[in-house]
Design an enzyme around this catalytic site. Structure first.
Site, PDB file in Angstrom:
ATOM      1  N   GLU A 435     -70.476 -36.119  87.247  1.00 53.35           N
ATOM      2  CA  GLU A 435     -70.382 -36.727  85.546  1.00 53.35           C
ATOM      3  C   GLU A 435     -71.772 -35.695  85.005  1.00 53.35           C
ATOM      4  O   GLU A 435     -72.282 -36.603  83.924  1.00 53.35           O
ATOM      5  CB  GLU A 435     -71.316 -37.787  85.581  1.00 53.35           C
ATOM      6  CG  GLU A 435     -69.894 -39.044  86.398  1.00 53.35           C
ATOM      7  CD  GLU A 435     -69.176 -39.269  85.602  1.00 53.35           C
ATOM      8  OE1 GLU A 435     -68.146 -38.854  84.378  1.00 53.35           O
ATOM      9  OE2 GLU A 435     -67.392 -39.678  86.384  1.00 53.35           O
ATOM     10  N   GLY A 436     -71.278 -34.421  85.123  1.00 58.01           N
ATOM     11  CA  GLY A 436     -72.339 -33.750  84.563  1.00 58.01           C
ATOM     12  C   GLY A 436     -73.199 -33.436  85.590  1.00 58.01           C
ATOM     13  O   GLY A 436     -74.616 -33.970  85.424  1.00 58.01           O
TER      14      GLY A 436
END
Length: 591
Positions: A435-436
């Site tokens: 998620e980054g």
């Protein structure tokens, strides 16, 4: 085998004593009295300890398997998943219009910590579904909402997000997956996606993939990306399942951790897809899902730390090793327990102070989300947007470190799989990446969030701390908390000012200091949480209400955070103010 006990008393303390949720004025919060939330948390805690936690090691050891194109989850996962579904837990904070219970996001966050602490890999299946459903709810057509959301709420159908490709991760403008328009309004999706969590499995009847792709003939780069619904099985007009779509699992990734979750390589071969929202506006729609997921991942990092810490405390109290330097404390035994030794205490206090502060931070953030959505509060929305990269990046960094420290308490046994501690460390490690990656979170914080809306959100945060300190400056017992908090806030403001004065002339100055800024921000946030908890517990002790030992322990733990963690603020500021040269001056060829 490790065990897990839900921290219900601490959650109730944060919700009702610190945040005072029933007095917040947020719609729906007036129903969340202590008895009501206690009933929910008690039941969730029971499921966590009795159903989910025993399967955690099963998932780790068995993993998922791919046979003849079908993915099978570990033994016991299906029964546990069905129990969650049947109990309505998958739709706890989903709108009643789609079959959910309509509870605030805050309740879902508290329950989510328990469930993820007990079994992170299993809880990723409903977690990703929740995010995918939120994206459809925010950007889908009425027909799409009616078709997909009721069954995604109950997790009869689950969901995924498909972003990454073999040649591009963060730089999504490089993606090659293409979408070809069809005469009936659908699209043919062709391409390959990797690292797709819960990409296929045997827990639900259908898997609803949200896929980023470029419409043929559209703009180049990120501006040409659109978002599509690509179901595993096509859905007939009456809502029944139709033929299998042209989407398949190429392989399962062999991973360091979260073995119980099926991380897939997904192949799309002229698969039928349906556009969500506008053409070439896919990133806006996907970020609805990603922002929710990032906060959820922060919670995962905290949850793994909490579970690991609990087991480390038990081991430290039971394992006999050496004698206390100040004198024998276990005269009837051959040695004293580990917990008498200062270095073990340092280790456990570092974990405990982070976990309890982090829990308050995450629940405070969840309250901000409810305030933003349920009251349409723009100020709260700006504040939680600012906090999102801090929650994801700082909390998962610190959470992973806490699992390592918990493992360290066990000595050599912590390195042996039989004791189960390495699973917490291995499972927590992914939270810093997906998620980054956390470096990207730091860049987002400094490059986008810090200056958003003319800097109003960060200025509101500074003002919040300033007002709190002024209001409580004469409260007896608050100085050990207010002093470090004010110093941390000054360091954070100085760092932001340094970026403003130097970042425009040399962007590398800001980007080289962004990771330290994220951690500096995180410590100030947790310092603020501890100051609020200190005020709450001091008031409780003064009035003679509540559990005296609980509040005294809370103050002692908070003082540790302020004395041992908050000095890191000055370290991070010094690193930031060293500028870009120490980071960027070495030639690439010299590495």
């Amino acid at each position: 085998m490790p065990t897990y006990t839900a921290p219900i008393a601490d959650m109730q303390y944060i919700l009702h004593d610190v945040l005072k949720i029933t007095d917040s004025g947020i719609p729906g919060y007036d129903e969340l009295d202590a008895d009501y939330t206690s009933a929910i948390l008690e039941e969730a805690g029971k499921i966590s300890s009795e159903v989910l936690a025993p399967l955690n090691i099963v998932g780790d050891q068995e993993g998922c398997r791919l046979e003849n194109g079908l993915v099978y989850t570990p033994k016991g996962f299906k029964a546990a998943f069905d129990q969650l579904r049947e109990g309505g837990w998958t739709g706890l904070d989903v709108a009643p219009a789609y079959g959910g219970q309509g509870m605030p996001y805050l309740v879902g966050t508290a329950v989510g910590e328990m469930f993820s602490a007990a079994n992170q890999a299993l809880m990723m299946y409903p977690g990703l579904t929740h995010g995918a459903a939120s994206a459809i709810a925010a950007h889908g057509s009425d027909e799409q909402k009616t078709t997909y959301l009721p069954k995604m709420t109950t997790c009869e159908w689950t969901g995924t997000m498909n972003l990454t490709e073999p040649h591009c991760g963060t730089d999504l403008g490089l993606m090659r997956t293409k979408a070809e328009p069809q005469d009936d309004g659908s699209y043919k999706i062709t391409g390959q996606k990797i690292f797709i969590s819960a990409g296929d499995h045997d827990l639900s009847d259908n898997v609803i993939h949200l896929v980023l792709a470029k419409i043929v003939g559209g703009p180049e780069g990120i501006k040409g990306v659109s978002l599509f619904i690509v179901p595993k099985f096509l859905v007939n007009e009456d809502g029944s399942l139709g033929e299998r779509n042209d989407v398949s699992v190429g392989s399962l990734e062999e991973k360091m951790g979260i073995h119980g979750n099926s991380t897939c390589v997904m192949n799309y071969d002229q698969a039928t897809g349906y556009l969500i929202g506008e053409e070439h506006k896919g990133m806006r729609a996907m970020f609805t899902m990603m922002n929710e997921a990032r906060i959820g991942v922060g919670m995962q990092g905290l949850a793994q730390a909490s579970a690991a810490y609990q087991n480390a405390v038990t081991y430290a109290k039971e394992r006999l090793q050496g004698r206390a330097v100040t004198g024998v404390e276990n005269p009837d035994g051959p040695a004293d327990p580990l917990i008498v030794h200062p270095d073990i205490r340092r280790n456990l206090m570092a974990q405990k102070s982070f976990i309890e502060g982090g829990r308050a931070f995450m629940l405070w953030g969840a309250q901000l989300i409810d305030q933003a959505h349920r009251k349409e509060d723009a100020k709260a929305n700006g504040l939680i947007s600012l906090m999102t990269p801090v929650m994801k990046g700082f909390i998962t960094d610190m959470g992973y470190n806490a699992t390592v420290e918990a493992q360290q308490v066990y000595g050599g046994h912590g390195y042996i799989e039989e004791w189960g501690m390495s699973q917490f460390t291995r499972d927590a490690r992914i939270t810093m990446i997906y998620e980054g990656a956390n470096g990207v979170q730091a860049l987002d914080l400094v490059g986008r969030k810090l200056g958003a809306d003319g800097g109003k959100p960060v200025m509101a945060f500074f003002e919040m701390i300033k007002d709190f300190a002024a209001e409580n400056k004469d409260v007896e017992g608050m100085e050990p908390f207010l002093g470090p908090l004010k110093e941390g806030s000054k360091a954070l403001q100085a760092a932001a000012m340094f970026f403003m004065q130097n970042g425009m002339k040399n962007p590398n100055v800001a980007l080289s200091g962004s990771y330290d800024f994220m951690h500096l921000f995180g410590h100030v946030c947790l310092g603020y949480m501890w100051a609020q908890m200190a005020k709450t517990s001091l008031q409780a002790l003064e009035s003679g209400t509540g559990d005296k030992a609980f509040h005294e322990n809370k103050l002692t733990t908070g003082k540790f955070y302020m004395a041992r963690w908050m000095p890191m603020c000055s370290t991070h500021l010094a690193r930031i103010e060293s500028g870009a040269d120490p980071v960027m001056s070495l030639d690439a060829e010299a590495f």
